[in-house]
Design a protein around this motif. Structure first.
Motif, PDB file in Angstrom:
ATOM      1  N   ALA A  59       0.682  -1.207  -0.107  1.00 35.49           N
ATOM      2  CA  ALA A  59      -0.101   0.126  -0.107  1.00 35.49           C
ATOM      3  C   ALA A  59       1.008   1.413  -0.013  1.00 35.49           C
ATOM      4  O   ALA A  59       0.439   2.223   0.355  1.00 35.49           O
ATOM      5  N   ASP A  60       1.896   1.195  -0.359  1.00 33.85           N
ATOM      6  CA  ASP A  60       2.806   2.291  -0.487  1.00 33.85           C
ATOM      7  C   ASP A  60       2.463   3.190  -1.742  1.00 33.85           C
ATOM      8  O   ASP A  60       2.330   2.732  -2.900  1.00 33.85           O
ATOM      9  N   PRO A  61       2.603   4.492  -1.517  1.00 33.30           N
ATOM     10  CA  PRO A  61       2.415   5.392  -2.905  1.00 33.30           C
ATOM     11  C   PRO A  61       3.431   5.210  -3.530  1.00 33.30           C
ATOM     12  O   PRO A  61       3.225   5.445  -4.921  1.00 33.30           O
ATOM     13  N   ARG A  62       4.724   4.970  -3.128  1.00 35.68           N
ATOM     14  CA  ARG A  62       5.769   5.332  -3.871  1.00 35.68           C
ATOM     15  C   ARG A  62       6.842   3.974  -3.585  1.00 35.68           C
ATOM     16  O   ARG A  62       7.689   4.135  -2.860  1.00 35.68           O
ATOM     17  N   PRO A  63       6.494   2.995  -4.079  1.00 35.32           N
ATOM     18  CA  PRO A  63       7.237   1.772  -3.579  1.00 35.32           C
ATOM     19  C   PRO A  63       8.710   1.741  -3.995  1.00 35.32           C
ATOM     20  O   PRO A  63       8.823   2.229  -5.299  1.00 35.32           O
ATOM     21  N   GLU A  64       9.488   1.450  -3.306  1.00 37.62           N
ATOM     22  CA  GLU A  64      11.134   1.245  -3.701  1.00 37.62           C
ATOM     23  C   GLU A  64      11.170   0.168  -4.744  1.00 37.62           C
ATOM     24  O   GLU A  64      10.767  -0.972  -4.618  1.00 37.62           O
ATOM     25  N   THR A  65      12.418   0.188  -5.590  1.00 44.34           N
ATOM     26  CA  THR A  65      12.738  -1.127  -6.296  1.00 44.34           C
ATOM     27  C   THR A  65      13.612  -2.053  -5.448  1.00 44.34           C
ATOM     28  O   THR A  65      14.877  -1.428  -5.053  1.00 44.34           O
ATOM     29  N   VAL A  66      13.383  -3.231  -5.063  1.00 45.12           N
ATOM     30  CA  VAL A  66      14.214  -3.862  -4.308  1.00 45.12           C
ATOM     31  C   VAL A  66      14.946  -4.937  -4.990  1.00 45.12           C
ATOM     32  O   VAL A  66      14.612  -5.687  -5.803  1.00 45.12           O
ATOM     33  N   HIS A  67      16.230  -4.950  -4.934  1.00 45.15           N
ATOM     34  CA  HIS A  67      16.998  -5.892  -5.535  1.00 45.15           C
ATOM     35  C   HIS A  67      17.616  -7.105  -4.836  1.00 45.15           C
ATOM     36  O   HIS A  67      18.605  -7.022  -4.170  1.00 45.15           O
ATOM     37  N   ASP A  68      16.609  -7.883  -4.933  1.00 43.37           N
ATOM     38  CA  ASP A  68      16.737  -8.819  -3.844  1.00 43.37           C
ATOM     39  C   ASP A  68      17.371 -10.423  -4.443  1.00 43.37           C
ATOM     40  O   ASP A  68      16.618 -11.233  -4.304  1.00 43.37           O
ATOM     41  N   PHE A  69      18.487 -10.300  -4.875  1.00 42.48           N
ATOM     42  CA  PHE A  69      19.419 -10.914  -5.480  1.00 42.48           C
ATOM     43  C   PHE A  69      20.508 -10.681  -5.332  1.00 42.48           C
ATOM     44  O   PHE A  69      21.308  -9.650  -5.107  1.00 42.48           O
ATOM     45  N   GLY A  70      21.538 -11.850  -5.636  1.00 39.07           N
ATOM     46  CA  GLY A  70      23.073 -11.531  -5.520  1.00 39.07           C
ATOM     47  C   GLY A  70      23.946 -12.183  -6.657  1.00 39.07           C
ATOM     48  O   GLY A  70      23.468 -13.159  -7.217  1.00 39.07           O
ATOM     49  N   LEU A 107      -0.098  -3.462   3.458  1.00 41.54           N
ATOM     50  CA  LEU A 107       1.222  -3.487   4.187  1.00 41.54           C
ATOM     51  C   LEU A 107       1.857  -2.156   3.628  1.00 41.54           C
ATOM     52  O   LEU A 107       2.277  -2.009   2.211  1.00 41.54           O
ATOM     53  N   GLU A 108       2.210  -1.273   4.444  1.00 38.88           N
ATOM     54  CA  GLU A 108       3.159  -0.206   3.876  1.00 38.88           C
ATOM     55  C   GLU A 108       4.565  -0.317   4.257  1.00 38.88           C
ATOM     56  O   GLU A 108       4.926  -1.419   4.925  1.00 38.88           O
ATOM     57  N   ARG A 109       5.448   0.505   3.488  1.00 43.33           N
ATOM     58  CA  ARG A 109       6.734   0.246   3.463  1.00 43.33           C
ATOM     59  C   ARG A 109       7.294  -0.922   2.966  1.00 43.33           C
ATOM     60  O   ARG A 109       8.242  -1.756   3.424  1.00 43.33           O
ATOM     61  N   HIS A 110       6.414  -1.498   1.816  1.00 37.55           N
ATOM     62  CA  HIS A 110       7.128  -2.510   1.107  1.00 37.55           C
ATOM     63  C   HIS A 110       7.234  -2.275  -0.287  1.00 37.55           C
ATOM     64  O   HIS A 110       6.263  -1.782  -1.041  1.00 37.55           O
ATOM     65  N   GLY A 111       8.447  -2.686  -0.739  1.00 34.26           N
ATOM     66  CA  GLY A 111       8.808  -2.086  -2.089  1.00 34.26           C
ATOM     67  C   GLY A 111       8.582  -3.427  -3.245  1.00 34.26           C
ATOM     68  O   GLY A 111       7.914  -4.461  -2.666  1.00 34.26           O
ATOM     69  N   PHE A 112       8.851  -3.259  -4.449  1.00 32.23           N
ATOM     70  CA  PHE A 112       8.597  -4.072  -5.591  1.00 32.23           C
ATOM     71  C   PHE A 112      10.079  -5.225  -5.563  1.00 32.23           C
ATOM     72  O   PHE A 112      10.978  -4.691  -5.923  1.00 32.23           O
ATOM     73  N   ASP A 113       9.656  -6.277  -5.243  1.00 32.87           N
ATOM     74  CA  ASP A 113      10.753  -7.362  -5.505  1.00 32.87           C
ATOM     75  C   ASP A 113      10.861  -7.654  -6.874  1.00 32.87           C
ATOM     76  O   ASP A 113      10.083  -7.367  -7.793  1.00 32.87           O
TER      77      ASP A 113
END
Length: 276
Positions: A59-70, A107-113
């Motif tokens: 439910a974030d208005p501006r979700p962050e881009t999450v780099h969930d890999f290595g 859920l707030e403060r959840h970015g895009f995986d």
């Protein structure tokens, strides 16, 4: 005239570097937007958004881009997908899911995986359509996620595109040697083709009961999905098309020999015209 409902889609998002790779699946995703009406918003059920015991909706208005890999190319970590969220839609979905019997919350403060942003960066590169992410529950099976999708079935009529983002096959242990060697184009082994052919047939025939029991009925089911979180988004998409649907395979290729990049479209079946 009432506009036709949008289809629901299952996208095999593949390795995170698919977004920068020269593959058949990446090329196909780049052309997908031309084949469907432009949605007003997108809901993505991602295999990488895992929540046990309930359903979470970003439910974030501006979700962050999450780099969930290595371990991938440095340029991959510079990519961003600045699509807006849509908190009002997220809150409404959570409310509707609760009404349908799910323990749901916004859920707030959840970015895009990367299960969300990587395929969308190929499909809608301008990142100008609001996106809401939906969780899957790794401890609940296909039945749960099919019912979850059915609770979202009205969204397509409102111009909201529901996407399940996962992988048609997902045995990383078998994929890693080829991935490390950069060998994307390999022969598909029989244990993969046997499974995908079984799934293809049941999807095309609309055999929902068999699909819900794929781990018992499909050949090589556990070999292709040691855990099934990457197939669960398929059931969300399937359910989101409603009680009756038509399933169409849109794309079929493989990466590293063992990762099927199959993509499926689920269209709600047209209501029968009453006799006059």
């Amino acid at each position: 005239m009432t506009p036709s409902a949008l289809p629901a889609l299952f996208i095999s998002h593949g390795s995170p570097d698919t977004v920068i790779a020269d593959t058949a699946a990446a090329a196909w995703m780049r052309g997908l937007a031309a084949d469907i009406p432009r949605p007003r918003a997108i809901v993505v059920a991602s295999a990488h958004f895992e929540v046990s015991g309930g359903v979470a909706v970003s439910a974030d208005p501006r979700p962050e881009t999450v780099h969930d890999f290595g371990g991938f190319a440095p340029e991959l970590y510079q990519l961003e997908y600045p699509a807006p969220g849509e908190p009002e839609l997220a809150q409404r979905i959570a409310h509707d899911l609760e009404a349908a019997g799910f323990a749901a919350r916004a859920l707030e403060r959840h970015g895009f995986d990367h299960g969300v942003w990587a395929p969308l960066k190929l499909i809608y590169p301008d990142a100008d359509i609001p996106v809401v992410a939906l969780s899957v529950d790794p401890n609940r099976g296909p039945d749960h996620h099919y019912s979850l999708g059915q609770a979202l079935a009205g969204l397509g009529r409102e111009g909201v595109l529901v996407i399940g983002s996962g992988s048609f096959t997902h045995n990383l242990r078998e994929a890693f040697p080829a991935l490390r060697a950069g060998q994307r184009q390999l022969d598909v082994p029989e244990w993969v083709s046997g499974f995908t052919e079984w799934m293809d047939s049941r999807l095309a025939e609309g055999k929902v009961d068999a699909l819900l029991e794929y781990r018992k009925r499909a050949p090589f089911a556990v070999e292709n999905h040691p855990t099934d979180e990457h197939l669960l988004p398929l059931y969300v998409a399937m359910g989101a098309a409603g009680q009756r649907f038509t399933a169409t395979r849109m794309h079929d290729s493989a990466d590293f020999g063992v990762l099927s990049m199959a993509m499926w479209r689920f269209d709600p079946a047209m209501a029968e015209t009453p006799a006059i």
